[in-house]
Design a protein around this motif. Structure first.
Motif, PDB file in Angstrom:
ATOM      1  N   ARG A   1      -6.966  -7.794 127.709  1.00  0.00           N
ATOM      2  CA  ARG A   1      -7.006  -8.208 126.961  1.00  0.00           C
ATOM      3  C   ARG A   1      -5.773  -8.971 126.328  1.00  0.00           C
ATOM      4  O   ARG A   1      -4.590  -8.600 126.412  1.00  0.00           O
ATOM      5  CB  ARG A   1      -7.278  -7.328 125.404  1.00  0.00           C
ATOM      6  CG  ARG A   1      -8.694  -6.642 125.291  1.00  0.00           C
ATOM      7  CD  ARG A   1      -8.847  -5.095 124.443  1.00  0.00           C
ATOM      8  NE  ARG A   1      -9.588  -4.588 124.547  1.00  0.00           N
ATOM      9  CZ  ARG A   1     -10.095  -3.945 125.391  1.00  0.00           C
ATOM     10  NH1 ARG A   1      -9.264  -3.479 126.196  1.00  0.00           N
ATOM     11  NH2 ARG A   1     -11.114  -3.113 124.924  1.00  0.00           N
ATOM     12  N   ASP A  29      -7.241  -1.637 119.527  1.00  0.00           N
ATOM     13  CA  ASP A  29      -7.419  -1.870 120.938  1.00  0.00           C
ATOM     14  C   ASP A  29      -7.100  -0.986 122.202  1.00  0.00           C
ATOM     15  O   ASP A  29      -7.762  -1.078 122.927  1.00  0.00           O
ATOM     16  CB  ASP A  29      -7.377  -3.797 121.480  1.00  0.00           C
ATOM     17  CG  ASP A  29      -8.739  -4.783 120.991  1.00  0.00           C
ATOM     18  OD1 ASP A  29      -9.395  -4.314 120.223  1.00  0.00           O
ATOM     19  OD2 ASP A  29      -8.152  -5.887 121.338  1.00  0.00           O
ATOM     20  N   ASN A  37     -12.050 -14.020 118.088  1.00  0.00           N
ATOM     21  CA  ASN A  37     -12.880 -13.652 119.705  1.00  0.00           C
ATOM     22  C   ASN A  37     -13.178 -13.545 120.725  1.00  0.00           C
ATOM     23  O   ASN A  37     -14.772 -13.869 120.402  1.00  0.00           O
ATOM     24  CB  ASN A  37     -12.276 -11.641 119.521  1.00  0.00           C
ATOM     25  CG  ASN A  37     -11.550 -10.860 118.806  1.00  0.00           C
ATOM     26  OD1 ASN A  37     -10.160 -11.555 118.336  1.00  0.00           O
ATOM     27  ND2 ASN A  37     -12.244 -10.150 117.832  1.00  0.00           N
ATOM     28  N   GLY A  46      -6.604 -15.305 118.013  1.00  0.00           N
ATOM     29  CA  GLY A  46      -7.268 -13.836 118.195  1.00  0.00           C
ATOM     30  C   GLY A  46      -7.005 -13.220 118.917  1.00  0.00           C
ATOM     31  O   GLY A  46      -5.926 -13.042 119.813  1.00  0.00           O
ATOM     32  N   VAL A  47      -8.196 -12.458 120.290  1.00  0.00           N
ATOM     33  CA  VAL A  47      -8.309 -11.549 121.822  1.00  0.00           C
ATOM     34  C   VAL A  47      -8.897 -12.183 122.656  1.00  0.00           C
ATOM     35  O   VAL A  47     -10.255 -12.442 122.268  1.00  0.00           O
ATOM     36  CB  VAL A  47      -8.164 -10.298 121.407  1.00  0.00           C
ATOM     37  CG1 VAL A  47      -8.448  -9.589 122.631  1.00  0.00           C
ATOM     38  CG2 VAL A  47      -7.106  -9.961 120.413  1.00  0.00           C
TER      39      VAL A  47
END
Length: 422
Positions: free
Chosen positions: A86, A420, A3, A96-97
């Motif tokens: 995001r 999230d 991330n 990932g983010v």
């Protein structure tokens, strides 16, 4: 999963994206660029073994590489939105983010390919597709190449073919001669474009011409064209077709940005309808690299609060927007191109769906459900865009994932994005 956090995230590393990154970086904040190509430059400055990049491209690439607060993540594609601020991604290393404060969309554009009899034969490609293959090392020395469609890209492709040792046997431009003459007569307003037009003009350029069919059994052997009402068949080894460009707006639509005229709507500061999202380059309307560079810089400055610097570029943007308007009116597609495809012509090459199988449907989603159209490798990037042009369907809503991804990515991001979002 890996991330990342950044102040400004830029999607796309073409001219608009690079200009946006450099402008935003002047604020001192952390800037991250992601792009699905292995090197920055987009399609127009695509790198490869048979490429001599222009000095402008090299200058921007060097500047990006040497700025400590710019991180370039190449070979990366976006998958989905995971809540406000995001975006989920996938690359060769995993997924990932990326969390961001401001987002600048520089997604560029793709070719509009219109189907016609024989367009699925080996040897037939998109015009930009052939140019990209040549840059990557495709050997075409001695081959006869026909180019058809519309727009300035045809001239650039013809020049690439010539430089690679191929023979351009035809450039069939659908725009009528009188519009081309009027456009050329007005290029004195943009001297660099006037010089470029004359330097690229091939000998076998036919205005008011359109491809009718690609002919051959196992592969392409000739092309049948209409030139001002007269039909003729020209022998060739390759046919490259491109009917203009279409803005890549799927991500903007997914995020909820307002769309106008099939492009991302922006204001004076290149700001979209969402305050934290900006956009620049071809995704806001087809305009060429000069306009993309200018819009990108304005977006980068505006997104980081440097409005005085952004305002200084407003006059330059107006100049190149006038050029873009002239190009759009000159190369507007003739309605007769919509009748090139016959009922039995393949529309979706991935799933072998013909035009008549979907022509009675009201929209793209219904066509997919009834025929599997658009469910192949390109996920409708080619056939859905062509169907909109031919059948007048409304813009199809984007779906998640935005692009085909690995199963493990879906598993990893499924739970992570849910966490999230909560």
């Amino acid at each position: 999963m890996s991330n990342f956090d950044c102040e400004v995230l830029i999607v796309g590393a073409g001219p608009a994206g690079m200009a946006a990154a450099l402008a935003a970086a002047e604020s001192g904040g952390q800037v991250r660029m992601i792009d699905d190509n292995p090197h920055p430059g987009g399609q127009i400055w695509r790198d490869g073994p048979q490429v001599a990049l222009p000095e402008t491209a090299n200058r921007y690439r060097h500047a990006i590489a040497t700025r400590e607060n710019i991180a370039l993540q190449s070979g990366c594609k976006l998958v989905a939105q995971c809540g406000v601020g995001r975006l989920a991604y996938e690359d060769a290393e995993g997924c990932g983010v990326i969390r961001y404060q401001k987002l600048i969309l520089c997604n560029g554009a793709r070719e509009l390919l219109l189907p016609f009899p024989g367009w699925t034969l080996p040897g037939v490609t998109g015009a930009g597709g052939l140019q990209a293959q040549i840059k990557q090392g495709l050997a075409i020395r001695g081959e006869r190449v026909a180019i058809a469609g519309s727009g300035p890209l045809l001239l650039a492709v013809a020049n690439s073919v010539k430089q690679a040792g191929g023979e351009v046997v035809l450039v069939a431009e659908q725009a009528p001669l009188w519009r081309l003459a009027a456009f050329t007569g007005g290029l004195w307003r943009w001297p660099a474009k006037l010089r470029q037009a004359f330097s690229l003009m091939p000998r076998r350029y036919l205005a008011g011409s359109r491809v009718l069919a690609a002919l051959g059994q196992e592969r392409l052997t000739s092309v049948h064209v209409n030139n001002g009402g007269r039909e003729r068949t020209i022998a060739c080894d390759r046919l490259a077709c491109g009917f203009g460009l279409v803005a890549n707006i799927e991500l903007a639509m997914l995020l909820g940005c307002r769309i106008e005229h099939d492009a991302v709507a922006v204001d004076h500061w290149q700001q979209t309808s969402l305050a934290h999202i900006f956009a620049a380059g071809e995704c806001t309307g087809i305009g060429g690299s000069e306009l993309a560079l200018t819009e990108g810089a304005i977006a980068g400055y505006a997104a980081t609060g440097q409005r005085e610097k952004a305002e200084r570029l407003a006059a330059q943007r107006r100049q190149w927007r006038r050029f873009a308007t002239a190009v759009a009116s000159t190369f507007a597609l003739d309605d007769r191109l919509n009748s090139l495809a016959k009922p039995q012509t393949i529309l979706c090459r991935c799933e072998d769906v013909t035009l008549e199988q979907v022509s009675h449907q009201p929209d793209w989603n219904t066509a997919k459900l009834s025929s599997r159209c658009g469910m192949g490798a390109c996920q409708g990037k080619v056939c859905a865009t062509a169907a909109r042009q031919l059948l007048g369907w409304p813009l199809p809503p984007p779906r998640v994932p935005l692009t085909p991804v690995r199963a493990e990515t879906l598993v990893a991001l499924g739970g992570h994005c849910s966490d999230d979002a909560n």
